[in-house]
Motif scaffolding. Structure first.
Motif, PDB file in Angstrom:
ATOM      1  N   ALA A 137       0.841  -1.200   0.000  1.00  0.00           N
ATOM      2  CA  ALA A 137       0.000   0.000   0.000  1.00  0.00           C
ATOM      3  C   ALA A 137       0.878   1.254   0.000  1.00  0.00           C
ATOM      4  CB  ALA A 137      -0.923   0.006   1.211  1.00  0.00           C
ATOM      5  N   ILE A 138       0.386   2.321  -0.621  1.00  0.00           N
ATOM      6  CA  ILE A 138       1.117   3.589  -0.683  1.00  0.00           C
ATOM      7  C   ILE A 138       0.244   4.696  -0.114  1.00  0.00           C
ATOM      8  CG2 ILE A 138       2.160   5.321  -2.188  1.00  0.00           C
ATOM      9  CD1 ILE A 138       2.827   3.067  -4.147  1.00  0.00           C
ATOM     10  N   LEU A 139       0.763   5.385   0.896  1.00  0.00           N
ATOM     11  CA  LEU A 139       0.109   6.558   1.463  1.00  0.00           C
ATOM     12  C   LEU A 139       1.000   7.750   1.162  1.00  0.00           C
ATOM     13  CD1 LEU A 139      -1.447   4.286   2.880  1.00  0.00           C
ATOM     14  CD2 LEU A 139      -1.336   5.610   4.991  1.00  0.00           C
ATOM     15  N   GLU A 140       0.547   8.598   0.251  1.00  0.00           N
ATOM     16  CA  GLU A 140       1.358   9.745  -0.138  1.00  0.00           C
ATOM     17  C   GLU A 140       1.278  10.858   0.912  1.00  0.00           C
ATOM     18  OE1 GLU A 140       3.598  11.049  -1.725  1.00  0.00           O
ATOM     19  OE2 GLU A 140       4.118   9.418  -3.078  1.00  0.00           O
ATOM     20  N   HIS A 141       2.054  11.908   0.675  1.00  0.00           N
ATOM     21  CA  HIS A 141       2.203  13.004   1.631  1.00  0.00           C
ATOM     22  C   HIS A 141       0.858  13.531   2.128  1.00  0.00           C
ATOM     23  CE1 HIS A 141       0.872  16.101  -1.265  1.00  0.00           C
ATOM     24  NE2 HIS A 141       1.455  15.315  -2.161  1.00  0.00           N
ATOM     25  N   ASP A 142       0.808  13.861   3.411  1.00  0.00           N
ATOM     26  CA  ASP A 142      -0.323  14.553   4.040  1.00  0.00           C
ATOM     27  C   ASP A 142      -1.600  13.726   4.154  1.00  0.00           C
ATOM     28  OD1 ASP A 142       0.814  17.337   4.463  1.00  0.00           O
ATOM     29  OD2 ASP A 142       1.142  17.099   2.308  1.00  0.00           O
ATOM     30  N   CYS A 143      -1.536  12.427   3.908  1.00  0.00           N
ATOM     31  CA  CYS A 143      -2.722  11.595   4.136  1.00  0.00           C
ATOM     32  C   CYS A 143      -3.012  11.507   5.636  1.00  0.00           C
ATOM     33  CB  CYS A 143      -2.508  10.185   3.582  1.00  0.00           C
ATOM     34  SG  CYS A 143      -2.615  10.058   1.786  1.00  0.00           S
ATOM     35  N   LYS A 144      -4.280  11.363   5.966  1.00  0.00           N
ATOM     36  CA  LYS A 144      -4.715  11.202   7.352  1.00  0.00           C
ATOM     37  C   LYS A 144      -5.594   9.957   7.429  1.00  0.00           C
ATOM     38  CE  LYS A 144      -4.522  16.066   8.796  1.00  0.00           C
ATOM     39  NZ  LYS A 144      -3.743  16.527   7.642  1.00  0.00           N
ATOM     40  N   ILE A 145      -5.175   8.998   8.255  1.00  0.00           N
ATOM     41  CA  ILE A 145      -5.836   7.699   8.351  1.00  0.00           C
ATOM     42  C   ILE A 145      -6.385   7.531   9.762  1.00  0.00           C
ATOM     43  CG2 ILE A 145      -5.553   5.212   8.067  1.00  0.00           C
ATOM     44  CD1 ILE A 145      -5.076   6.867   5.498  1.00  0.00           C
ATOM     45  N   GLY A 146      -7.689   7.282   9.880  1.00  0.00           N
ATOM     46  CA  GLY A 146      -8.328   7.157  11.182  1.00  0.00           C
ATOM     47  C   GLY A 146      -8.039   5.827  11.860  1.00  0.00           C
ATOM     48  N   GLU A 147      -8.463   5.722  13.118  1.00  0.00           N
ATOM     49  CA  GLU A 147      -8.194   4.511  13.886  1.00  0.00           C
ATOM     50  C   GLU A 147      -8.983   3.325  13.334  1.00  0.00           C
ATOM     51  OE1 GLU A 147      -9.208   5.164  17.937  1.00  0.00           O
ATOM     52  OE2 GLU A 147     -11.321   5.579  17.522  1.00  0.00           O
ATOM     53  N   PHE A 148      -8.357   2.152  13.389  1.00  0.00           N
ATOM     54  CA  PHE A 148      -8.933   0.880  12.961  1.00  0.00           C
ATOM     55  C   PHE A 148      -9.242   0.828  11.460  1.00  0.00           C
ATOM     56  CE2 PHE A 148      -9.962   1.395  17.464  1.00  0.00           C
ATOM     57  CZ  PHE A 148      -9.377   0.248  17.982  1.00  0.00           C
ATOM     58  N   VAL A 149      -8.627   1.696  10.690  1.00  0.00           N
ATOM     59  CA  VAL A 149      -8.749   1.639   9.230  1.00  0.00           C
ATOM     60  C   VAL A 149      -7.882   0.500   8.699  1.00  0.00           C
ATOM     61  CG1 VAL A 149      -8.085   2.846   7.096  1.00  0.00           C
ATOM     62  CG2 VAL A 149      -9.347   4.059   8.880  1.00  0.00           C
ATOM     63  N   HIS A 150      -8.343  -0.152   7.640  1.00  0.00           N
ATOM     64  CA  HIS A 150      -7.536  -1.144   6.923  1.00  0.00           C
ATOM     65  C   HIS A 150      -7.347  -0.654   5.491  1.00  0.00           C
ATOM     66  CE1 HIS A 150      -6.980  -5.665   5.653  1.00  0.00           C
ATOM     67  NE2 HIS A 150      -6.007  -4.885   5.216  1.00  0.00           N
ATOM     68  N   VAL A 151      -6.108  -0.281   5.160  1.00  0.00           N
ATOM     69  CA  VAL A 151      -5.752   0.042   3.777  1.00  0.00           C
ATOM     70  C   VAL A 151      -5.154  -1.232   3.196  1.00  0.00           C
ATOM     71  CG1 VAL A 151      -4.407   1.524   2.254  1.00  0.00           C
ATOM     72  CG2 VAL A 151      -5.337   2.457   4.387  1.00  0.00           C
ATOM     73  N   SER A 152      -5.889  -1.869   2.322  1.00  0.00           N
ATOM     74  CA  SER A 152      -5.550  -3.225   1.903  1.00  0.00           C
ATOM     75  C   SER A 152      -4.426  -3.243   0.866  1.00  0.00           C
ATOM     76  CB  SER A 152      -6.801  -3.915   1.366  1.00  0.00           C
ATOM     77  OG  SER A 152      -6.623  -5.313   1.334  1.00  0.00           O
ATOM     78  N   THR A 153      -4.068  -4.454   0.465  1.00  0.00           N
ATOM     79  CA  THR A 153      -2.892  -4.689  -0.364  1.00  0.00           C
ATOM     80  C   THR A 153      -2.933  -3.900  -1.667  1.00  0.00           C
ATOM     81  OG1 THR A 153      -4.002  -6.648  -1.234  1.00  0.00           O
ATOM     82  CG2 THR A 153      -2.455  -6.987   0.551  1.00  0.00           C
TER      83      THR A 153
END
Length: 225
Positions: A137-153
């Motif tokens: 998975a790729i999270l680019e600059h300034d992303c905000k991910i909340g608790e218990f999130v699943h960013v999958s393959t």
């Protein structure tokens, strides 16, 4: 320096991935797994030794680190319950980051986060507690991910994307820069999200469109592992 011992909660496929990441970094002297199924085959000869009722005793026996290895696809109720339980007992909840992952020193990570193989966490990314950032998975600059999130393959979140708590971003999904995805959402595998998504909705397709199905938040009171 004496290595710590760790308890993993949940013995399924996600647990196997986490164990692999732990073993490659050789950071714990002992690893045990809790699950209702004691017949599970796990990497490294690691065994299931009981269920979550064993947690207080294990803490007394010197297992002071614990990590949630129950996976999730849209329903995070078990992960939430277990996170609260180990927090209340007093366990330290580490982040497990695979040695092949890239995590910017300018990112900000909470607790209990798993970052899988070849994942990329870029500058100024914020990730809240107990999220899963899975393989590639790729999270680019300034992303905000909340608790218990699943960013999958293999999912790709462009710069400035925000994902609300307990949302599942399916495998291979692409989310356009500065798009906001709400809480408790389910984004289908392979989707291309170019518009914001409201809380509690499912979206899928290319471009992604809203399903008529609205996701309800579940509350679980039973023991799960």
């Amino acid at each position: 320096m004496c290595k710590e011992k760790i308890v993993l909660l949940g013995g399924g496929g996600h647990c196997a991935s986490v164990i692999d990441s732990i073993l490659e970094k050789d950071i714990y002297s002992e690893i045990v797994v809790l699950d209702n199924d004691n017949s599970l085959f796990l990497p490294g000869g690691i065994h299931v030794i009981g269920n979550d009722e064993e947690l207080p005793l294990l803490y007394q026996e010197g297992f002071h680190h614990a990590f949630i290895t129950v996976g999730s696809i849209g329903d995070c109720s078990v992960r939430k319950k277990l996170f609260q339980k180990i927090e209340d007992i007093g366990f330290f909840i580490p982040n497990i980051i695979d040695k092949s992952a890239t995590v910017s020193k300018w990112s900000n990570l909470g607790r209990g986060i798993y970052v899988g193989k070849m994942a990329v966490i870029n500058s100024k990314v914020e990730i809240d507690n107990c999220a899963i950032i899975n393989t590639g998975a790729i999270l680019e600059h300034d992303c905000k991910i909340g608790e218990f999130v699943h960013v999958s393959t293999g999912a790709k979140l462009c710069g400035g994307v925000e994902v609300g708590c307990e949302t599942h971003v399916g495998a291979g999904t692409v989310i356009k820069e500065y798009t906001k995805v709400g809480a408790h959402c389910l984004i289908g595998a392979g989707s291309v999200v170019i518009k914001s998504v409201d809380n509690h909705f499912m979206q899928y397709g290319c471009p992604a469109h809203k399903s008529s199905y609205k996701i309800q938040t579940k509350i679980e009171d039973r023991n799960e592992i």
